[in-house]
Scaffold this active site. Structure first.
Site, short mmCIF file in Angstrom:
data_model
loop_
_atom_site.label_atom_id
_atom_site.label_comp_id
_atom_site.label_asym_id
_atom_site.label_seq_id
_atom_site.Cartn_x
_atom_site.Cartn_y
_atom_site.Cartn_z
CG ASN A 149 -3.53 -15.93 0.56
OD1 ASN A 149 -4.60 -15.98 1.16
ND2 ASN A 149 -2.43 -15.43 1.08
NE ARG B 247 -2.21 -17.91 4.41
CZ ARG B 247 -2.51 -16.75 4.98
NH1 ARG B 247 -3.13 -15.81 4.29
NH2 ARG B 247 -2.19 -16.50 6.22
CG HIS C 186 1.53 -15.52 9.91
ND1 HIS C 186 1.71 -14.49 10.80
CD2 HIS C 186 0.80 -15.01 8.90
CE1 HIS C 186 1.11 -13.40 10.35
NE2 HIS C 186 0.55 -13.70 9.19
N GLY D 261 4.66 -8.78 9.04
CA GLY D 261 4.08 -8.23 7.80
C GLY D 261 2.90 -7.37 8.20
CB SER D 262 -0.44 -6.72 6.70
OG SER D 262 0.07 -6.23 5.53
NE ARG E 276 -5.20 -9.26 11.44
CZ ARG E 276 -4.51 -10.27 10.91
NH1 ARG E 276 -4.08 -11.24 11.67
NH2 ARG E 276 -4.26 -10.28 9.63
CG ASP F 48 3.18 1.25 3.88
OD1 ASP F 48 4.34 1.32 4.34
OD2 ASP F 48 2.95 0.85 2.73
CG PHE F 49 6.19 -0.33 9.86
CD1 PHE F 49 5.30 -1.30 10.28
CD2 PHE F 49 6.98 0.29 10.81
CE1 PHE F 49 5.18 -1.64 11.61
CE2 PHE F 49 6.89 -0.05 12.15
CZ PHE F 49 5.98 -1.01 12.56
N GLY G 258 7.26 -8.47 5.14
CA GLY G 258 7.48 -7.10 4.67
C GLY G 258 8.28 -6.22 5.61
CB VAL G 259 7.67 -5.01 9.06
CG1 VAL G 259 8.41 -4.19 10.10
CG2 VAL G 259 6.38 -4.31 8.63
N GLY G 260 9.81 -7.25 8.59
CA GLY G 260 10.99 -7.96 9.08
C GLY G 260 12.12 -7.98 8.06
CD GLU H 272 2.94 -16.53 4.07
OE1 GLU H 272 3.08 -15.35 3.69
OE2 GLU H 272 2.10 -16.88 4.90
P1 ADP Z 1 1.16 -9.12 3.96
O1 ADP Z 1 1.80 -10.09 3.03
O2 ADP Z 1 0.80 -9.66 5.31
O3 ADP Z 1 0.08 -8.27 3.35
P2 ADP Z 1 3.76 -7.87 3.97
O4 ADP Z 1 4.57 -9.02 4.45
O5 ADP Z 1 3.86 -7.45 2.55
O6 ADP Z 1 2.24 -8.03 4.38
O7 ADP Z 1 4.14 -6.60 4.90
C1 ADP Z 1 3.54 -5.35 4.74
C2 ADP Z 1 4.32 -4.34 5.56
O8 ADP Z 1 5.69 -4.39 5.15
C3 ADP Z 1 3.86 -2.89 5.42
O9 ADP Z 1 3.77 -2.29 6.71
C4 ADP Z 1 4.99 -2.23 4.65
O10 ADP Z 1 5.20 -0.92 5.07
C5 ADP Z 1 6.19 -3.07 5.00
N1 ADP Z 1 7.14 -3.05 3.88
C6 ADP Z 1 7.03 -3.69 2.72
N2 ADP Z 1 8.07 -3.38 1.90
C7 ADP Z 1 8.84 -2.52 2.56
C8 ADP Z 1 10.04 -1.81 2.27
N3 ADP Z 1 10.66 -1.97 1.10
N4 ADP Z 1 10.54 -1.00 3.22
C9 ADP Z 1 9.92 -0.85 4.42
N5 ADP Z 1 8.78 -1.47 4.75
C10 ADP Z 1 8.24 -2.29 3.85
#
Ligand code: ADP
Length: 376
Positions: free
Chosen positions: A7, A71, A160, A190-191, A221, A262-263, A310-312, A364
């Site tokens: 990717n 990808r 996605h 996610g991001s 974004r 970063d959340f 990540g967030v979900g 993915e």
């Molecule tokens: P991508 O693959 O699109 O780069 P991710 O699916 O990894 O992104 O999502 C990144 C987001 O998920 C970030 O905002 C991060 O804070 C959040 N995140 C990842 N792991 C955790 C966790 N263990 N607890 C809370 N938030 C998380």
């Protein structure tokens, strides 16, 4: 079979070595900061992957790789099936680059260096737009001048797709229900972030559009904005098209509002009383609820709603706040189940909730490896 999944983004290259039959990941990782000092370009990045794997006792030449899956973000209107890459395909992908100037060029770079390094393996392109290629016209069409839209291929493509399809199929498997019997909403947070509505296995709407900028508030974004603000910033604020594009893609979303994308950091700021972080969170949740409500209406009947990425998968507060007070719409979360941390697919709704709410980890890389296996 063993598939190397690549990717390739503008400044990072993610990779995974996956057995599509067992689902086992033998290795995965990311090379970041491509374009800076130690990693001047994508070729250097792939050499690093080679070396990192070798240091783990996995040599690309002796690993028994059967194919490489790439990808590719944008398949335009032409490509949606996993497609064997040859020179002609690379040329066609280059023609599509203006549609996805931030995403397709780095994918093409990744493809070219991987074909050079592993010339004897089949290389397969798997498109992020693929799952949504059959979006109903009513969902795919922007209400703009038809001739201009057709001439320039302006329509909603959706992204996605690999994740939305994988997660919705996993959700059906988890519930032991036929895929085509379920109406589903998938929240890939996610991001980048996007929502899809899937009726009986067919996507009927998704929040990303012609580019991956439309829809939800994301890490950097903006998601939905009034297109009028672009002309305003160009004409009145004197910003260039490039400056506006950079702002909307890289300096907006949670980063633009809270100063953090970063959340986990956003929550830390909220706990310290940071008003911008609280406001960013509120905007994020408001947009999410608007889309959930919209897709409940698009589907009419919704059986399953799944959170992923990540967030979900990890942020229980976002899940709780996105669905708070929706009992009237048939959605009720069990707070205790929602608070459980786990890497497994799980139900977080109450037994009375008409809509089953799940957390379903996305994968993915495995989905791409399976798509590759199906055509090689
Ligand atoms: P991508 O693959 O699109 O780069 P991710 O699916 O990894 O992104 O999502 C990144 C987001 O998920 C970030 O905002 C991060 O804070 C959040 N995140 C990842 N792991 C955790 C966790 N263990 N607890 C809370 N938030 C998380």
């Amino acid at each position: 079979m063993t598939v190397l999944v690549i990717n390739s983004g503008s400044s990072s290259l993610k990779y995974a070595v996956v057995n599509p039959a067992t689902g086992q990941s033998l290795a995965d990782g990311i090379v970041e900061e491509i374009g800076s000092g130690p990693v001047p370009d994508h070729e250097a990045a792939l050499r690093i992957v080679h070396e990192v794997l070798a240091s783990q006792g996995m040599h690309l030449d002796t690993l028994g790789l059967t194919a490489v899956g790439h990808r590719v973000v944008h398949g335009g209107t032409i490509f949606y099936r996993p497609t064997v890459i040859d020179d002609a395909l690379v040329a066609k992908l280059e023609e599509l680059s203006p549609l996805a100037p931030l995403h397709n060029p780095p994918a093409i770079l990744g493809i070219e260096v991987a074909r050079k390094l592993l010339p004897d393996l089949p290389h397969i392109a798997v498109f992020d737009t693929a799952f949504f290629h059959r979006l109903p016209e009513a969902a795919a069409t922007y209400a703009i001048d038809r001739e201009i839209a057709q001439r320039w291929q302006v329509r909603r493509y959706g992204f996605h797709g690999t994740s939305h399809e994988y997660v919705s199929r996993q959700a059906a498997a988890f519930l032991d229900q036929p895929y085509d019997s379920l109406n589903q909403i998938v929240l890939h947070l996610g991001s980048g972030a996007s929502v899809s509505a899937i009726a009986g296995g067919c996507p009927v709407d998704t929040s990303m559009g012609m580019t991956p900028m439309e829809g939800l508030v994301m890490g950097t974004r903006s998601g939905d904005v009034d297109p009028g603000l672009i002309m305003y910033l160009w004409r009145t604020a004197g910003m260039s098209v490039e400056a506006i594009e950079t702002m909307l893609n890289r300096h907006s979303g949670m980063l633009g509002l809270a100063g953090q994308n970063d959340f986990r950091k956003v929550h830390e700021l909220i706990e310290c009383g940071d008003e911008n972080a609280q406001s960013a969170y509120d905007v994020y949740i408001h947009r999410l609820r608007k889309y959930i409500g919209g897709y409940l209406a698009v589907l009419g009947r919704t059986d399953v709603l799944s959170f992923t990425a990540g967030v979900g998968e990890n942020n229980a507060a976002v899940r709780r706040d996105a669905l708070a007070g929706l009992i009237g719409l048939g959605i009720e979360i069990d707070e205790e189940l929602n608070a459980v941390r786990s890497g497994q697919a799980r139900r977080i709704s109450t037994p009375d909730s008409r809509v089953t709410v799940l957390v379903v980890p996305t994968n993915e890389e495995l989905a791409i490896a399976r798509a590759v296996a199906a055509v090689t």
